[in-house]
Every structure is written in C-alpha cells, then in structure tokens.
Write a protein that holds these residues in place. Sequence first.
Motif, PDB file in Angstrom:
ATOM      1  N   GLU A   1      66.539 -27.819  77.553  1.00  8.71           N
ATOM      2  CA  GLU A   1      66.173 -28.883  78.238  1.00  8.71           C
ATOM      3  C   GLU A   1      66.532 -28.579  79.789  1.00  8.71           C
ATOM      4  O   GLU A   1      65.921 -28.876  80.792  1.00  8.71           O
ATOM      5  N   GLU A   2      68.084 -28.363  79.738  1.00  6.86           N
ATOM      6  CA  GLU A   2      68.693 -28.329  81.089  1.00  6.86           C
ATOM      7  C   GLU A   2      67.830 -27.099  81.941  1.00  6.86           C
ATOM      8  O   GLU A   2      67.681 -27.573  83.116  1.00  6.86           O
ATOM      9  N   LEU A   3      67.851 -26.285  81.456  1.00  6.16           N
ATOM     10  CA  LEU A   3      67.424 -24.932  82.179  1.00  6.16           C
ATOM     11  C   LEU A   3      65.938 -25.313  82.580  1.00  6.16           C
ATOM     12  O   LEU A   3      65.513 -25.058  83.870  1.00  6.16           O
ATOM     13  N   GLN A   4      65.127 -25.875  81.520  1.00  7.02           N
ATOM     14  CA  GLN A   4      63.857 -26.565  81.986  1.00  7.02           C
ATOM     15  C   GLN A   4      63.904 -27.591  83.253  1.00  7.02           C
ATOM     16  O   GLN A   4      62.764 -27.314  84.045  1.00  7.02           O
ATOM     17  N   ASP A   5      64.648 -28.497  83.142  1.00 10.16           N
ATOM     18  CA  ASP A   5      64.733 -29.789  84.151  1.00 10.16           C
ATOM     19  C   ASP A   5      64.872 -28.714  85.560  1.00 10.16           C
ATOM     20  O   ASP A   5      64.362 -29.014  86.599  1.00 10.16           O
ATOM     21  N   ARG A   6      66.154 -27.759  85.382  1.00 10.36           N
ATOM     22  CA  ARG A   6      66.372 -27.109  86.839  1.00 10.36           C
ATOM     23  C   ARG A   6      65.213 -26.462  87.365  1.00 10.36           C
ATOM     24  O   ARG A   6      64.815 -26.509  88.670  1.00 10.36           O
ATOM     25  N   TRP A   7      64.424 -25.713  86.520  1.00 11.75           N
ATOM     26  CA  TRP A   7      63.461 -24.729  86.793  1.00 11.75           C
ATOM     27  C   TRP A   7      62.101 -25.735  87.280  1.00 11.75           C
ATOM     28  O   TRP A   7      61.600 -25.354  88.308  1.00 11.75           O
ATOM     29  N   ARG A   8      61.992 -26.829  86.627  1.00 10.75           N
ATOM     30  CA  ARG A   8      60.967 -27.895  87.189  1.00 10.75           C
ATOM     31  C   ARG A   8      61.352 -28.389  88.594  1.00 10.75           C
ATOM     32  O   ARG A   8      60.388 -28.466  89.710  1.00 10.75           O
ATOM     33  N   ALA A   9      62.523 -28.744  88.808  1.00  6.81           N
ATOM     34  CA  ALA A   9      62.923 -29.324  90.162  1.00  6.81           C
ATOM     35  C   ALA A   9      62.786 -28.188  91.122  1.00  6.81           C
ATOM     36  O   ALA A   9      62.406 -28.313  92.198  1.00  6.81           O
ATOM     37  N   LEU A  10      63.098 -26.977  90.937  1.00  5.38           N
ATOM     38  CA  LEU A  10      63.026 -25.784  91.822  1.00  5.38           C
ATOM     39  C   LEU A  10      61.593 -25.834  92.269  1.00  5.38           C
ATOM     40  O   LEU A  10      61.308 -25.556  93.517  1.00  5.38           O
ATOM     41  N   ASN A  11      60.725 -25.712  91.178  1.00 10.18           N
ATOM     42  CA  ASN A  11      59.216 -25.605  91.414  1.00 10.18           C
ATOM     43  C   ASN A  11      58.635 -26.703  92.270  1.00 10.18           C
ATOM     44  O   ASN A  11      57.831 -26.274  93.098  1.00 10.18           O
ATOM     45  N   ARG A  12      58.984 -27.926  91.845  1.00 16.47           N
ATOM     46  CA  ARG A  12      58.561 -29.118  92.753  1.00 16.47           C
ATOM     47  C   ARG A  12      58.868 -28.857  94.237  1.00 16.47           C
ATOM     48  O   ARG A  12      58.055 -29.253  95.077  1.00 16.47           O
ATOM     49  N   LYS A  13      60.143 -28.347  94.457  1.00 18.07           N
ATOM     50  CA  LYS A  13      60.616 -28.203  95.547  1.00 18.07           C
ATOM     51  C   LYS A  13      59.915 -27.388  96.413  1.00 18.07           C
ATOM     52  O   LYS A  13      59.603 -27.343  97.690  1.00 18.07           O
ATOM     53  N   GLN A  14      59.247 -26.376  95.834  1.00 17.39           N
ATOM     54  CA  GLN A  14      58.602 -25.324  96.619  1.00 17.39           C
ATOM     55  C   GLN A  14      57.065 -25.458  96.834  1.00 17.39           C
ATOM     56  O   GLN A  14      56.328 -25.047  97.857  1.00 17.39           O
ATOM     57  N   ARG A  15      56.596 -26.809  96.157  1.00 15.14           N
ATOM     58  CA  ARG A  15      55.230 -27.236  96.542  1.00 15.14           C
ATOM     59  C   ARG A  15      55.098 -27.926  97.834  1.00 15.14           C
ATOM     60  O   ARG A  15      55.817 -28.871  97.878  1.00 15.14           O
ATOM     61  N   PRO A  16      53.795 -27.746  98.326  1.00 13.73           N
ATOM     62  CA  PRO A  16      53.827 -28.479  99.742  1.00 13.73           C
ATOM     63  C   PRO A  16      53.404 -29.863  99.367  1.00 13.73           C
ATOM     64  O   PRO A  16      53.254 -30.387  98.651  1.00 13.73           O
TER      65      PRO A  16
END
Length: 95
Positions: A80-95
């Motif tokens: 869950e921690e890795l998934q949360d970090r991955w999602r946060a990083l991907n959200r940051k990449q979206r315009p």
Amino acid sequence: MSESKLPLTEDAVKREQLSDGFANLREDYSKFSEECAFLFDALAAVSREPECITEHTSEGIRHLCYWLKYQVIGYREKIEELQDRWRALNRKQRP
C-alpha cells in the motif's frame, strides 16, 4: 569520448527509488512464499498424525500462525505504501 550524464530530476530519483522498493519487496515476498510452503507442508504432516501434537507442538503452531498473520499484514502495508507513492508521483506528472 565519454558521454556526459545529465543529473537526474527529482521525479526520476523517486521513480528509481520506487523501482528498487518494488524489486526488494518482490524478493522478500518470494522468500516469504518459500517459507510458507515449507510451513504449510509441516502443518499438513502434523495434522495427519494428531497423536503427535503435544503441548509444545501446539504452542509452536500458535506461534507460527501469529507470525504468519503479522508477516501478511506487513506485506500489505508495504504494498500500500509503494502504491500510494507511485500514485502520488504519477498524479504529479499529469498536466
């Protein structure tokens, strides 16, 4: 002629760390799975001969069940921690 490497961006560093985290989790889980297979075989063998279940055996089984429960909880939390970090990083990449 040597190639110059550009410094990694903050996001690239985070992606690298996440990639390492996923790889480490996969390796740890693989070892855990092997341990579980051994333990399950042992428990199945003991259950075929119930007369060999002494007080010590019973306590060992209880201890293993407790250990397994908290190992599974730990893996779920790591995932869950890795998934949360991955999602946060991907959200940051979206315009």
